[in-house]
Design an enzyme around this catalytic site. Structure first.
Site, short mmCIF file in Angstrom:
data_model
loop_
_atom_site.label_atom_id
_atom_site.label_comp_id
_atom_site.label_asym_id
_atom_site.label_seq_id
_atom_site.Cartn_x
_atom_site.Cartn_y
_atom_site.Cartn_z
N CYS A 158 0.91 -1.39 -0.08
CA CYS A 158 0.19 -0.01 -0.17
C CYS A 158 0.91 1.26 0.13
O CYS A 158 0.50 2.37 -0.64
CB CYS A 158 -0.94 -0.07 1.19
SG CYS A 158 -0.15 0.04 2.53
N SER A 168 13.44 -19.90 17.44
CA SER A 168 12.70 -19.54 16.54
C SER A 168 12.84 -18.16 15.94
O SER A 168 13.00 -17.22 16.56
CB SER A 168 11.04 -19.65 16.93
OG SER A 168 10.84 -20.99 17.40
N GLY A 169 12.77 -17.88 14.57
CA GLY A 169 12.64 -16.68 13.96
C GLY A 169 14.22 -16.31 13.64
O GLY A 169 14.54 -15.19 13.25
N GLY A 219 16.14 -17.63 11.24
CA GLY A 219 16.35 -17.59 10.05
C GLY A 219 16.54 -19.00 9.67
O GLY A 219 17.00 -19.33 8.45
N LYS A 220 15.93 -20.21 10.32
CA LYS A 220 16.52 -21.64 9.75
C LYS A 220 15.80 -21.95 8.55
O LYS A 220 16.26 -22.25 7.52
CB LYS A 220 16.14 -22.42 10.86
CG LYS A 220 17.01 -22.39 12.23
CD LYS A 220 16.49 -23.37 13.07
CE LYS A 220 15.33 -23.52 13.58
NZ LYS A 220 14.96 -22.21 14.52
N THR A 221 14.36 -21.43 8.73
CA THR A 221 13.51 -21.74 7.40
C THR A 221 13.75 -20.84 6.18
O THR A 221 13.81 -21.42 5.11
CB THR A 221 11.93 -21.52 7.68
OG1 THR A 221 11.66 -22.28 8.63
CG2 THR A 221 11.22 -21.98 6.49
#
Length: 700
Positions: free
Chosen positions: A12, A512-513, A515-517
């Site tokens: 936007c 978690s968070g 950056g593994k994925t």
């Protein structure tokens, strides 16, 4: 200044910048801005918008103000809206009665007229004034999309057009001759009382009517076949391009919006086939009818021409409101469709959390918005039809009145007047159709703009290199890999250097968070690193080609899904040449074979929609069997055993350890981490070696 609608759910801010730049004379495509300034799925902050505005040579002035100070802003300017959105304040209008109307250009829905009370419900008190700097250039950088660019080559188009035009032209000849029948009957037969001539005329025109009907059927059949062929070829081409787009394209768009844009093919195709061809012939017939009318009376012809001109002016006046209405309708329908699909997909948690009634109410509101928009559009259509009927009715009365006077003065016969009225009806009807066609073609720009978001989006890069994949050694190297989702955001990966020898198993760990994925997606080529490169056997994967690289890789991701079909279909991923022995072998390796054969239909058991008939552990193991069915050299697992019990997880890890695979596992569970040869942690965007407790196995 007109509204520019956002395509991606988080852009936007870019759309607002494009609108303001357009006001100052620099017209830009949103797609070009998207390529210049990357925006993450989380959207853009005010600071990012200011940086992007600076790159566009727009000076920015951020302000915090109260609602009653809104009138002091220099319009157009950007307003922060609903805490998660940006809109453009176009102007503030004050009526003589003191009422204030705020004109907002909302990139999500278009132009909106709001009261100050309604603005107070959305405005957060933050605004951004923008003014051009000395380096700002007025230019038109928008791209004009031709229909040919959107459709591409259509096989058999020329032959089909020739057939349709030949048949339709024959029909127009019959239509041109028909009024002469009325003239001859009135002036020759009735006046002279010649019954024999009447019989000859009736038989002759009856034969013409039969011939006309047969030609009409042939034209309709050819037109139907051509329309089907064009629609099929074009839809197949666009769908093929759609599925070749990178996954980021789909992640940044709502499903309903993608479906709506793809559906624009139908609107364009219908206009270009039936309406376009028929309207071109309408134009030819109108010219012939005009010529016949002039032969009878120039005075009466002028009256008919004026009425057609009035209708054309009427349609032009109503064009912009109808275009805006159509655009808003498409957007509102896409939102309603997205909400519907999401509701069906999330029906279980909705029921468990007791939110199904709220979801239903929200859908009803969205559907009501679509219905209200349709109602307003229908009102405009009714006004156009009523005005057209009035114009045509007055034209008929005037023509009949003046024509009767000409008959009384012996300037025309009664038969000639009747023939003229027939030609006038043909001319007016064909010209009305031609005007409607021109408006429809102009309206196609709306659908073309929406469809171009798919057609013009670059597909995933492909390599032209010829490679013997059997010789590739599955060693993977990340060299100085850096990644972030948008400019100005923190680095997810900040200079990762990692070498994974062939046959080694590596566990990626971290909170978690961290950056593994994201790192997994980069390893799979789903995301391109912002800097640095990923190599397999020393070859950059972009050079090898993503399609070739993915043939070497098997994956089980966190959001993997099964497709509607049987278990054997899903393990083989609908391979038309699948071997049952290979499917069973992979199922045994994934420790799910015994559970499958215990099912009533065995491997032919249907998995339901997205695997809904299976447990979480069964679904994960079938996904693992699917990954192994590829006979990959590299196996990437993102929490692939998170739903398994300890015993099954041990069985799976033991089976995988015996295979000559390079394994990369995102893991939190100790059992999975302990099964790896190396443990690598991600911390502050860096790869940190945590342990290396096993020698590297050799690839067999």
């Amino acid at each position: 200044m007109k509204a520019i609608l956002q395509t991606e759910s988080s852009e936007c801010g870019l759309a607002c910048l494009a609108m303001v730049a357009s006001h100052f004379g620099s017209h830009m495509d949103l797609a070009d801005l998207r390529r210049r300034f990357s925006i993450s799925l989380k959207g853009a902050s005010l600071a990012q918008l200011m940086r992007h505005a600076g790159s566009m040579h727009l000076g920015s002035r951020p302000l915090r103000l109260a609602l009653d100070e809104l009138g002091a802003l220099k319009c157009p300017c950007i307003l922060h809206w609903n805490l998660n959105h940006f809109v453009v304040l176009k102007k503030i209008k004050r009526s003589l009665r003191g009422a204030t109307t705020v004109v907002i250009l909302d990139p999500a829905v278009g132009e909106r007229l709001l009261t100050m009370a309604e603005v107070s419900d959305h405005f957060t008190g933050v605004a951004l004034e923008l003014m051009p700097t000395a380096e700002f250039e007025q230019k038109d950088a928008t791209r004009r999309m031709s229909i040919k660019q959107l459709t591409g080559p259509v096989v058999g188009l020329r032959r089909a057009l020739l057939q349709v035009f030949a048949l339709a032209l024959a029909l127009e000849v019959f239509a041109l001759v028909s009024p002469l029948f009325n003239q001859y009957v009135i002036d020759e037969v009735i006046v002279s009382g010649d019954h024999q001539l009447l019989q000859i005329l009736v038989i002759g025109f009856a034969l013409l009517l039969v011939t006309q009907t047969l030609i009409g059927i042939a034209r309709s059949m050819v037109l139907m076949r051509w329309s089907i062929d064009v629609g099929l070829q074009w839809s197949a081409r666009v769908f093929s391009h759609l599925i070749s787009l990178p996954t980021v394209f789909f992640e940044k768009r709502h499903l309903g919006d993608v479906l709506s844009r793809f559906g624009s093919i139908t609107a364009i195709q219908q206009t270009l086939t039936s309406v376009f061809v028929e309207s071109v012939l309408d134009g030819l017939m109108a010219l012939l009818a005009l010529g016949m009318m002039l032969m009878y009376s120039a005075e009466l012809t002028l009256i008919v021409a004026i009425s057609v001109a009035l209708y054309a002016a009427l349609r032009w006046i109503f064009y912009q409101p109808l275009r805006i209405a159509s655009q808003e309708r498409l957007i509102l329908a896409a939102k309603e469709n997205t909400h519907f699909v999401e509701t069906v997909r999330a029906i279980v948690p909705l029921k468990l959390f007791g939110r199904d009634a709220e979801r239903k109410a929200r859908w009803q509101n969205l559907k009501q918005d679509v219905v209200n928009r349709d109602a307003r559009t229908e009102k405009l259509t009714i006004l156009i039809k009523a005005a057209n009927s009035t114009i045509i009715g007055l034209q008929g009365l005037i023509v009949f009145y003046i024509g009767a006077g000409l008959v009384l003065r012996n300037a025309l016969t009664v038969g000639m007047l009747m023939a003229f009225i027939s030609y006038a009806a043909t001319f007016a009807g064909r010209m009305v159709s031609l005007v409607d066609m021109l408006i429809s073609l102009k309206m196609l720009g709306l659908h073309a703009e929406r469809l171009s978001d798919i057609v013009l989006e670059p597909a995933e890069p492909t390599s032209m290199w010829e490679s013997d994949l059997s010789r590739i050694t599955p060693s993977i190297t990340l060299r100085d890999v850096k990644f972030r989702y948008a400019d100005g955001e923190p680095w997810i990966l900040d200079g990762v250097n990692l070498h994974i020898p062939a046959g080694q198993s590596v566990a990626l760990v971290g909170p978690s968070g961290c950056g593994k994925t994201t790192m997994c997606k980069i390893l799979l080529g789903l995301l391109a690193p912002t800097e640095g490169e990923v190599m397999i056997d020393g070859i950059p994967i972009q050079q090898l080609g993503l399609q070739a690289y993915r043939q070497l890789v098997g994956t089980v991701m966190q959001d993997d899904v099964l497709l509607a079909g049987s278990i054997i279909d899903n393990i083989s991923f609908f391979d038309s040449k699948c071997a049952y022995a290979d499917v069973e072998r992979c199922a045994r390796l994934a420790a799910v074979h015994d559970e499958i054969v215990a099912m009533p239909m065995g491997y032919q058991t249907l998995v339901g929609d997205m695997g809904s008939s299976l447990s979480g552990g069964q679904k994960q193991r079938i996904l693992l069997a699917r990954a192994l069915y590829k006979s990959p050299k590299v196996l990437t697992l993102d929490e692939a055993t998170s739903h398994l019990d300890i015993q099954n997880e041990q069985l799976v890890n033991a089976a995988l350890s015996e295979m000559a695979l390079t394994r990369i596992m995102v893991a939190h569970r100790p059992e999975t981490i302990n099964s790896a040869d190396r443990v690598v942690g991600l911390k502050a965007g860096k790869a940190v070696e945590l342990s290396n407790h096993s020698s590297t196995p050799q690839v067999r």
